[in-house]
Enzyme design. Structure first.
Site, mmCIF file in Angstrom:
data_model
loop_
_atom_site.group_PDB
_atom_site.id
_atom_site.type_symbol
_atom_site.label_atom_id
_atom_site.label_comp_id
_atom_site.label_asym_id
_atom_site.label_seq_id
_atom_site.Cartn_x
_atom_site.Cartn_y
_atom_site.Cartn_z
ATOM 1 N N TYR A 139 0.001 -4.630 -12.424
ATOM 2 C CA TYR A 139 0.953 -5.744 -12.488
ATOM 3 C C TYR A 139 0.604 -6.716 -13.621
ATOM 4 C CZ TYR A 139 2.553 -4.253 -7.853
ATOM 5 O OH TYR A 139 3.045 -3.541 -6.798
ATOM 6 N N LYS A 188 -7.270 6.383 -5.977
ATOM 7 C CA LYS A 188 -6.665 7.652 -6.391
ATOM 8 C C LYS A 188 -7.611 8.244 -7.442
ATOM 9 C CE LYS A 188 -3.182 10.587 -6.409
ATOM 10 N NZ LYS A 188 -2.910 11.489 -5.269
ATOM 11 N N ASP A 221 -2.717 8.457 -1.071
ATOM 12 C CA ASP A 221 -1.652 9.265 -0.459
ATOM 13 C C ASP A 221 -2.028 9.637 0.979
ATOM 14 O OD1 ASP A 221 -3.644 10.545 -1.892
ATOM 15 O OD2 ASP A 221 -2.453 12.284 -2.421
ATOM 16 N N ASP A 245 -0.218 -3.588 -2.334
ATOM 17 C CA ASP A 245 1.138 -4.110 -2.158
ATOM 18 C C ASP A 245 1.923 -3.181 -1.230
ATOM 19 O OD1 ASP A 245 3.482 -5.475 -2.477
ATOM 20 O OD2 ASP A 245 3.769 -5.005 -4.590
ATOM 21 N N ASP A 249 2.656 -3.636 3.161
ATOM 22 C CA ASP A 249 4.026 -3.672 3.701
ATOM 23 C C ASP A 249 4.226 -2.573 4.737
ATOM 24 O OD1 ASP A 249 4.793 -5.875 2.323
ATOM 25 O OD2 ASP A 249 6.570 -4.967 1.408
#
Ligand code: NAD
Length: 355
Positions: A139, A188, A221, A245, A249
Site C-alpha cells: 500500500y 507467502k 492461502d 487487511d 475482514d
C-alpha cells in the site's frame, strides 16, 4: 491522563458519548482522573474547517496519552470530485502518529453463535488477536502505470525493511505473552521475496527475544482456509499489511456481528488510536439505536494498550459481558422477538454493571 476524543460523523458522536460515560465511571471506581478533549475529524471537520484533519486536532492528538475515535464519513461527503474526503483525515492521523501496528481481537459471544455464518461447533471458543502491519508493504511501496504499445501496464511493489518487521513482531509477541503464548506468522514465502525476509526476521526475533512463545508460520492461502475451518486453533496472528487487511475482514465475520468489534492502532511510543471497526452508519445516525459496545470495548483496549491499566480494561470487558448475559440487546443484536434497547440505555447498563 489526557484522552482525545474524535467523535467524527454519523453515529460516531453517539457511541463516543457512551464510551466516555464508561471511562468516567471506571476512573471514579479505580481512582484515576481522565481529562477529555473533543476534536474535529472527518466530514464535519471538512464542513467547519475545509480540512478532514485540522491542525488543532493533530496538535491535541500528539500531546494526548491516548485517542478514542468514533467513525468518519457519510453520503454528504461522497462526491468523487470533492477536493478532499473524510477518510483522508483517518489516513493522515495514522501517518502523523506513526501507528504501524493494527490490533484486532476477534472473539465470539455465546448468544451470537447462531448469527455467525459458520456452524456453532466450528466458531465457538474463537479468541484471536490479529496484529496487522499498517504503514508498509504494497500500500505504500513504489507503484506506477505506463503505456507499452497498445497496452497499459501497472505495478505495485511490496517493500519491507528489517526494522519494520521487527517492531510489529515484537508488539505481537508481547501481546501473546499476556494471552495463550502462541504466535502465528502469515506470509507467502514460497513466492514473495518480501515474505522470505519476514520469515527470517520473525524467526530470529522469536528465538532471541521470545523463547517462551510457541511460534509457527502459515501461508496466507492456507490461512484463509484455516480461519473458517478451525478458527479456535489460533491465538495471536501477525502479518503484513495487505494480507492483514483481507484476513481481518474475513475474521470479522466469525462472531456474527461487527457491532461488537474494537480495533487499535499503535506505534512505538506516543499515543495509540482506538476505534470500533464499524463505520458511521448514516442509515441509523441520530435515531439513538446504534450499538455502543464496540466503542466501549475499544475504550477498554485503550486502557490496556496505551494506558497500561489491565485491571480496569478487564473490568469494562466483564461489565459488557454481564449486560449481555442479562439479555440486553441493541437492535443489531436482538434476534427473533427479543426486545431491543437504545444507545444511551446500553451505555447506562454498562456503567451500572461496573458497580
Ligand atoms: P457501516 O459500518 O457504517 O454500516 C454497515 C451496516 O451496519 C449499516 O446497516 C449500519 O447501520 C450497521 N451498523 C454499523 N455500526 C453499527 C452499530 N454500532 N450499531 C448498529 N448498527 C451498526 O459501513 P458502511 O455503511 O459501508 O459505511 C458508512 C460510512 O462509514 C461510509 O462513509 C464509510 O466510508 C464510513 N466508514 C468509516 C469507517 C471508519 O471511520 N473507520 C469504517 C468503515 C466505514
Amino acid at each position: 491522563m489526557k484522552i482525545v476524543l474524535l467523535p467524527g460523523d454519523g453515529i460516531g458522536p453517539e457511541v463516543i458519548a457512551e464510551a466516555r460515560k464508561v471511562l468516567v465511571r471506571t476512573g471514579e471506581k479505580f481512582g484515576h482522573h481522565f481529562e477529555f478533549e473533543s476534536c474535529p475529524i472527518g466530514g464535519n471537520a471538512i464542513d467547519d474547517f475545509g480540512d478532514p484533519l485540522p491542525p488543532q486536532t493533530i496538535t491535541a492528538c500528539k500531546s494526548a496519552d491516548a485517542i478514542l475515535l468514533g467513525a468518519v464519513g457519510g453520503p454528504k461527503w461522497d462526491d468523487p470530485n470533492a477536493k478532499t474526503r473524510p477518510e483522508a483525515g483517518l489516513l493522515k492521523i495514522r501517518k502523523e502518529l506513526e501507528l504501524f501496528a493494527n490490533l484486532r481481537p476477534i472473539s465470539t459471544y455465546e448468544f451470537l453463535l447462531d448469527s455467525s455464518p459458520l456452524r456453532r461447533d466450528i466458531v465457538a471458543g474463537t479468541d484471536i488477536l490479529f496484529v496487522r502491519e499498517l504503514t508498509g508493504g504494497i500500500y505504500f511501496g513504489e507503484s506506477g502505470l505506463r503505456q507499452e504499445g497498445d497496452q497499459e501496464v501497472a505495478w505495485s511493489t511490496m517493500t519491507y525493511s528489517t526494522s519494520e518487521i521487527e517492531r510489529v513482531v515484537r508488539i505481537a509477541a508481547e501481546a501473546a505473552r499476556g494471552r495463550r503464548k502462541k504466535l502465528t506468522m502469515v506470509d507467502k514465502a514460497n513466492v514473495l521475496e518480501a515474505s522470505r525476509l519476514w520469515r527470517r526476521v520473525t524467526a530470529r526475533v522469536m528465538k532471541e527475544e521470545f523463547p517462551d512463545i510457541e511460534y509457527d508460520v502459515v501461508l496466507v492461502d492456507a490461512m484463509a482456509m484455516h480461519l473458517i475451518s478451525r478458527p479456535t486453533a489460533f491465538d495471536v496472528v501477525v502479518t503484513e499489511n495487505l494480507f492483514g487487511d483481507i484476513l481481518t475482514d474475513e475474521g470479522s465475520m466469525l462472531p456474527g456481528s461487527m457491532g461488537m468489534l474494537p480495533s487499535a492502532s499503535i506505534g512505538s511510543d506516543g499515543p495509540g488510536l482506538f476505534e470500533p471497526i464499524h463505520g458511521s452508519a448514516p442509515d441509523i445516525a441520530g435515531k439513538g439505536i446504534a450499538n455502543p459496545l464496540a466503542t466501549i470495548l475499544a475504550a477498554a483496549m485503550m486502557l490496556r494498550y496505551s494506558l497500561k491499566l489491565e485491571t480496569e480494561a478487564a473490568a469494562i470487558e466483564a461489565a459488557v459481558d454481564k449486560v449481555l448475559e442479562a439479555g440486553h440487546r441493541t437492535g443489531d443484536l436482538a434476534r427473533g422477538g427479543e426486545k431491543s434497547i437504545g444507545t444511551t440505555e446500553m451505555g447506562d447498563l454498562v456503567v451500572a454493571a461496573l458497580g
